[in-house]
Design a protein around this motif. Structure first.
Motif, PDB file in Angstrom:
ATOM      1  N   PRO A 146      54.882-101.959  23.395  1.00 18.45           N
ATOM      2  CA  PRO A 146      53.464-101.601  23.307  1.00 18.45           C
ATOM      3  C   PRO A 146      53.219-100.140  23.651  1.00 18.45           C
ATOM      4  CG  PRO A 146      53.889-102.813  25.323  1.00 18.45           C
ATOM      5  CD  PRO A 146      55.171-102.847  24.539  1.00 18.45           C
ATOM      6  N   HIS A 147      52.317 -99.516  22.874  1.00 18.68           N
ATOM      7  CA  HIS A 147      51.923 -98.141  23.152  1.00 18.68           C
ATOM      8  C   HIS A 147      50.470 -98.114  23.636  1.00 18.68           C
ATOM      9  CE1 HIS A 147      49.771 -98.260  19.355  1.00 18.68           C
ATOM     10  NE2 HIS A 147      50.874 -98.420  18.664  1.00 18.68           N
ATOM     11  N   THR A 198      44.187 -91.986  19.132  1.00 18.48           N
ATOM     12  CA  THR A 198      44.742 -91.177  18.047  1.00 18.48           C
ATOM     13  C   THR A 198      45.718 -90.133  18.584  1.00 18.48           C
ATOM     14  OG1 THR A 198      42.879 -89.638  18.156  1.00 18.48           O
ATOM     15  CG2 THR A 198      42.682 -91.486  16.629  1.00 18.48           C
ATOM     16  N   ALA A 199      46.586 -89.695  17.702  1.00 21.03           N
ATOM     17  CA  ALA A 199      47.521 -88.616  18.017  1.00 21.03           C
ATOM     18  C   ALA A 199      47.466 -87.647  16.848  1.00 21.03           C
ATOM     19  CB  ALA A 199      48.937 -89.150  18.214  1.00 21.03           C
ATOM     20  N   ALA A 200      47.035 -86.413  17.117  1.00 21.26           N
ATOM     21  CA  ALA A 200      46.828 -85.418  16.069  1.00 21.26           C
ATOM     22  C   ALA A 200      45.864 -85.951  15.015  1.00 21.26           C
ATOM     23  CB  ALA A 200      48.158 -85.019  15.431  1.00 21.26           C
ATOM     24  N   SER A 229      54.330 -97.329  12.837  1.00 18.85           N
ATOM     25  CA  SER A 229      54.826 -96.839  11.562  1.00 18.85           C
ATOM     26  C   SER A 229      54.785 -95.320  11.467  1.00 18.85           C
ATOM     27  CB  SER A 229      54.019 -97.457  10.413  1.00 18.85           C
ATOM     28  OG  SER A 229      52.648 -97.133  10.542  1.00 18.85           O
ATOM     29  N   LEU A 230      53.801 -94.681  12.132  1.00 15.33           N
ATOM     30  CA  LEU A 230      53.704 -93.226  12.100  1.00 15.33           C
ATOM     31  C   LEU A 230      54.643 -92.568  13.104  1.00 15.33           C
ATOM     32  CD1 LEU A 230      49.844 -92.718  11.773  1.00 15.33           C
ATOM     33  CD2 LEU A 230      51.562 -92.347  10.008  1.00 15.33           C
ATOM     34  N   GLY A 231      55.168 -93.357  14.027  1.00 12.22           N
ATOM     35  CA  GLY A 231      56.078 -92.815  15.021  1.00 12.22           C
ATOM     36  C   GLY A 231      55.401 -91.932  16.044  1.00 12.22           C
ATOM     37  N   SER A 271      36.886 -93.043  19.575  1.00 13.79           N
ATOM     38  CA  SER A 271      38.326 -92.786  19.540  1.00 13.79           C
ATOM     39  C   SER A 271      38.730 -91.973  20.753  1.00 13.79           C
ATOM     40  CB  SER A 271      38.704 -92.022  18.263  1.00 13.79           C
ATOM     41  OG  SER A 271      38.449 -92.803  17.121  1.00 13.79           O
ATOM     42  N   VAL A 272      39.972 -92.122  21.163  1.00 12.55           N
ATOM     43  CA  VAL A 272      40.520 -91.361  22.281  1.00 12.55           C
ATOM     44  C   VAL A 272      41.742 -90.601  21.766  1.00 12.55           C
ATOM     45  CG1 VAL A 272      41.590 -91.490  24.555  1.00 12.55           C
ATOM     46  CG2 VAL A 272      39.749 -93.069  23.963  1.00 12.55           C
TER      47      VAL A 272
END
Length: 473
Positions: free
Chosen positions: A37-38, A265-267, A274-276, A305-306
């Motif tokens: 889990p992330h 979110t990341a970037a 799947s996006l890694g 969103s965070v």
């Protein structure tokens, strides 16, 4: 109680009225246990934990059911690639999930059913849909069973989509479908899949589709109608849309309110495997205090969103240190008087923010405003005012799951993720060096240490009992 909740189905904030007075039933979709889990996964756990705490604090008896999807296409694919049994693969990551939400102070659900333990309930629900003309067995001999989307005129009501504008469902081979948008309720066993990943049914051996699992488990433990259903915003379509359609088509009213939290979110992109770009919970809590990670996830409004960044986590860690610094100072002045803060000490402004669709940004503003007032009272030696402020802070921290004197934080082992005691020790060591420099009249060295600490945002106060440090407001 005047709790208002944004309902994703009606797209409006409306008064929350539970099905049963004084009780609230909540179902939220758990993780498909295919990998670690992330933070994107665990944000949902934190959001629903805060919801549960607030409803409980407000006097409701809260029942929470959160499932575990332990059979799925991806679980089969990843376990095969790893060369292990699918159930062992799923169990490994189920345990990691438990570790993750325990690490962030989430209370365990009232019950956590596994999909594989509820096959009879799923078969019963599928049979009811077939009898009502809303599902059909594929005529190609595959053993697949599909929900007939066109047969249910309300399909799309949750996500606000029109059937004619939807793309084809991709959860099964389209050959046996009447319509490409029909989704799988039951998947016939394939020779390439393990025999253990199939169960007998009226349509042949197979396994359930993803969506039918949650409808069956929610119905078993919460009844045909319950209060709140939720999960991440990415589940609204198709998963929750399909749950709603198949449940109501079977004659079950299902959820009265739908609650969805925003992405991490990341970037700018949704955090996903799947996006890694997923920050694993197990790794993040090695670098940052677990309570700071929780604070970082709950402080923004749950529907927003965070963005994941080290800067944001650094800021949350500094906020946590400010909280703990205040509690330490207040404890010294009041002899820990506030350790068991009465419920009535909760500020009305905090309650109003939480009642307004779980408004944690407003609640956090009240928390830090109260800390500032408390620090002023401590500086002035106003014990009664400091007591009131500290009791209010502890009450707010209890609701947010951030009280360091409560479980699970009191039992947490000191590690790389619990930095407050470490920082405290380092600062105290520097203050000891400063005191020694002053004793030998090396005032330049003493002032240099003070200036270094001040540059880091620490305020040093010399008292008859020795130097004390706090974070600047």
């Amino acid at each position: 109680m005047s709790f208002h909740l944004y309902d994703s189905a009606t797209r409006a904030v409306r008064p929350f009225v539970p099905l049963v007075p004084g009780a609230v039933s909540v179902y939220h979709c758990g993780l498909t246990v295919q990998s670690s889990p992330h933070l994107g996964h665990i944000r949902k756990e934190v959001v629903f934990d805060v919801l549960r705490r607030w409803l409980s604090f407000s006097g409701y008896q809260v029942k929470v059911v959160a499932n575990v999807t332990d059979i799925d296409d991806k679980i089969l694919e990843k376990s095969a690639a790893a060369g292990v049994e699918w159930y062992a693969h799923a169990y490994r990551f189920e345990r990691e999930l438990h570790d993750a939400y325990a690490a962030l102070g989430c209370l365990p659900p009232t019950y956590e059913p596994r999909a594989t333990g509820h096959i009879p309930e799923m078969i019963e629900l599928i049979a009811a849909l077939i009898d009502r003309g809303h599902a059909y067995a594929a005529p190609d001999g595959s053993g697949d069973v599909y929900f007939d989307v066109v047969s249910w005129p309300a399909y799309g009501e949750l996500s606000g989509q029109k059937v004619d504008e939807m793309e084809a469902a991709t959860d099964a081979d389209p050959r046996g479908k009447r319509d490409p948008r029909d989704f799988a309720l039951w998947k016939g066993h394939k020779p390439t899949e393990p025999d253990t990943a199939s169960w007998p049914s009226p349509w042949g051996r197979g396994r359930p589709g993803w969506h039918i699992e949650c409808s069956a488990m929610a119905g078993k433990y919460l009844g045909d109608e319950f209060d709140i259903h939720g999960g991440g915003i990415d589940l609204r379509f198709p998963h929750h849309e399909n749950e709603l359609a198949q449940s109501r088509a079977a004659g079950r009213p299902f959820a009265r309110y739908w609650m969805h939290n925003g992405w991490v979110t990341a970037a700018g992109e949704k955090m996903s495997k799947s996006l890694g770009n997923g920050a694993l919970v197990s790794e993040v809590v090695k670098k940052y205090p677990a309570r700071a990670v929780r604070l970082y996830l709950l402080a923004p409004h749950y529907r927003s969103s965070v963005e994941f960044s080290n800067t944001s986590l650094d800021e949350a860690s500094a906020q946590l240190a400010r909280i703990d610094s205040f509690l330490k100072r207040a404890g010294e002045l009041t002899a820990g008087w506030f350790a068991f803060a009465p419920q009535e000490s909760l500020p009305a402004e905090f309650a109003r923010a939480m009642d307004d669709d779980l408004g944690t940004p407003g609640a956090m503003a009240v928390l830090f405003g109260t800390i500032k007032q408390g620090n002023v009272a401590i500086e002035a030696g106003e014990v009664d005012a400091a007591k009131r402020a500290s009791a209010a802070v502890v009450s707010m921290l209890d609701v947010l799951g951030l009280n360091p004197a409560s479980e699970p934080w009191t039992g947490a082992a000191s590690s790389g993720g619990d930095l407050v005691p470490v920082v405290d020790g380092l600062v105290e060591a520097l203050l000891t060096q400063r005191q020694e420099a002053r004793a030998r009249k090396d005032y330049a060295a003493a002032d240099a240490i003070r200036d270094q600490l001040k540059a880091l945002g620490l305020k040093i106060e010399d008292t008859p009992a020795g130097a004390r440090w706090t974070l600047e407001d």
